[in-house]
Design a protein around this motif. Structure first.
Motif, short mmCIF file in Angstrom:
data_model
loop_
_atom_site.label_atom_id
_atom_site.label_comp_id
_atom_site.label_asym_id
_atom_site.label_seq_id
_atom_site.Cartn_x
_atom_site.Cartn_y
_atom_site.Cartn_z
N PRO A 172 6.09 5.37 -9.34
CA PRO A 172 5.08 6.11 -8.74
C PRO A 172 4.37 5.53 -7.77
O PRO A 172 4.30 4.28 -7.50
CB PRO A 172 4.25 6.34 -10.10
N ASP A 173 3.76 6.14 -6.58
CA ASP A 173 3.13 5.76 -5.76
C ASP A 173 1.94 4.64 -6.20
O ASP A 173 1.39 5.27 -7.09
CB ASP A 173 2.48 6.85 -4.73
N GLY A 174 1.69 3.77 -5.43
CA GLY A 174 0.72 2.78 -5.94
C GLY A 174 1.15 1.75 -6.81
O GLY A 174 0.51 1.06 -7.30
N THR A 175 2.60 1.71 -7.24
CA THR A 175 2.95 0.80 -8.13
C THR A 175 2.74 -0.71 -7.57
O THR A 175 3.06 -1.09 -6.60
CB THR A 175 4.33 0.99 -8.42
N VAL A 176 2.41 -1.59 -8.51
CA VAL A 176 1.88 -3.06 -8.07
C VAL A 176 3.21 -3.59 -8.60
O VAL A 176 3.80 -3.69 -9.60
CB VAL A 176 0.59 -3.46 -8.85
N MET A 177 3.61 -4.61 -7.81
CA MET A 177 4.97 -5.39 -7.89
C MET A 177 4.65 -6.94 -7.11
O MET A 177 4.02 -6.98 -6.31
CB MET A 177 6.09 -4.80 -7.52
N PRO A 178 5.39 -7.78 -7.77
CA PRO A 178 5.48 -9.19 -6.99
C PRO A 178 6.23 -9.25 -5.89
O PRO A 178 6.98 -8.21 -5.60
CB PRO A 178 6.20 -9.93 -8.30
N PRO A 179 5.86 -10.31 -4.92
CA PRO A 179 6.62 -10.35 -3.64
C PRO A 179 8.24 -10.27 -3.87
O PRO A 179 8.77 -11.10 -4.61
CB PRO A 179 6.10 -11.35 -3.07
N GLY A 180 8.89 -9.65 -2.99
CA GLY A 180 10.33 -9.80 -2.98
C GLY A 180 11.13 -8.86 -4.14
O GLY A 180 12.29 -9.22 -4.25
N PHE A 181 10.49 -8.08 -5.00
CA PHE A 181 10.85 -7.53 -6.10
C PHE A 181 12.09 -6.56 -5.75
O PHE A 181 11.60 -5.63 -4.69
CB PHE A 181 9.63 -6.88 -6.86
N LYS A 182 13.05 -6.38 -6.23
CA LYS A 182 14.09 -5.36 -5.92
C LYS A 182 14.11 -4.21 -7.00
O LYS A 182 14.00 -4.36 -8.02
CB LYS A 182 15.54 -6.02 -5.96
N PHE A 183 14.13 -2.91 -6.23
CA PHE A 183 14.09 -1.85 -7.29
C PHE A 183 14.74 -0.76 -6.61
O PHE A 183 15.18 -0.74 -5.37
CB PHE A 183 12.68 -1.62 -7.41
N GLU A 184 14.84 0.44 -7.29
CA GLU A 184 15.36 1.59 -6.79
C GLU A 184 14.27 2.68 -6.76
O GLU A 184 13.80 2.98 -7.78
CB GLU A 184 16.57 2.06 -7.51
N LYS A 185 14.03 3.47 -5.80
CA LYS A 185 13.25 4.56 -5.58
C LYS A 185 14.28 5.84 -5.79
O LYS A 185 15.09 5.86 -4.95
CB LYS A 185 12.39 4.44 -4.40
#
Length: 222
Positions: A106-119
């Motif tokens: 969701p928009d505004g998701t907080v994550m650490p630097p360099g975190f890999k994910f799929e939107k």
């Protein structure tokens, strides 16, 4: 901006980065694995650089995404004019789309630097035109210190009128703390926008990078 002006601007930016790092044209050409003549023509706006050359300049000379932005936006970015060579004019009558849901992140998701994910976005073909051979192309630079990184474009599965399609984009969070937003538009294999007069912002992603944040739970929402 014309293609000639775009190439001149891109070349000037590349030359500025190289000289700011006190690197000669000969040394840069050797390190990049290209001929000195070709690199000279690129920096003069006479030749079009390849992705690998832009990538090398960004990494070696600290482009911070500026070269990617210039390259994607003005050289290979989505085009909004008539494709006279193929007789196609956009938008196509009866072609329509609608946004259905954010399936992940969701928009505004907080994550650490360099975190890999799929939107994953879910779109619906609400028109009368089948979607075949379409892509989702990113607007602006595909990466940088303060923006999430992604491929320049991803394929959209063929979608008939009335059907929905999940579009998946692999991403990596930026490294500098803060909020960033990235946008994509639907294009054909030549980079022409299907909806040049609608959806001006396209579909977008907003994330927040925090060095103290744990890895987020990215379960599917729909």
């Amino acid at each position: 901006m014309s293609r000639e002006s775009a190439l001149e601007t891109l070349g000037e930016t590349m030359r500025h980065l190289r000289t700011a790092n006190d690197v000669t044209l000969t040394a840069a050409a050797r390190a990049a694995g290209v001929s000195k003549g070709h690199l000279s023509n690129v920096e003069r706006g006479r030749d079009t650089p390849g992705w690998n050359l832009i990538d090398f300049y960004e990494a070696a000379y600290g482009g911070d995404g500026h070269l990617w932005s210039a390259y994607v936006e003005t050289v290979t970015g989505p085009r909004r004019r008539r494709d006279s060579r193929h007789g196609t004019c956009y938008p196509i009558p009866g072609d329509e789309s609608s946004f259905v849901a954010d399936v992940t992140v969701p928009d505004g998701t907080v994550m650490p630097p360099g975190f890999k994910f799929e939107k994953v976005w879910r779109l619906r073909n609400t028109g009368t035109v089948p979607w075949t051979g379409r892509f989702l192309r990113r607007l602006g630079a595909p990466g940088g210190l303060g923006i999430p990184s992604s491929p320049v474009q991803v394929r959209i599965s063929d979608t008939h009128p009335g059907e929905t399609v999940d579009v998946i984009v692999p991403l990596k969070a930026h490294v500098l703390p803060g909020t960033a937003e990235a946008h994509w538009k639907m294009v054909d294999d030549r980079g022409y926008e299907y909806f040049p007069d609608r959806y001006f912002q396209g579909i977008f992603l907003t994330i927040v990078v925090d060095i103290r944040a744990p890895a987020p739970d990215l379960r599917r929402l729909a």
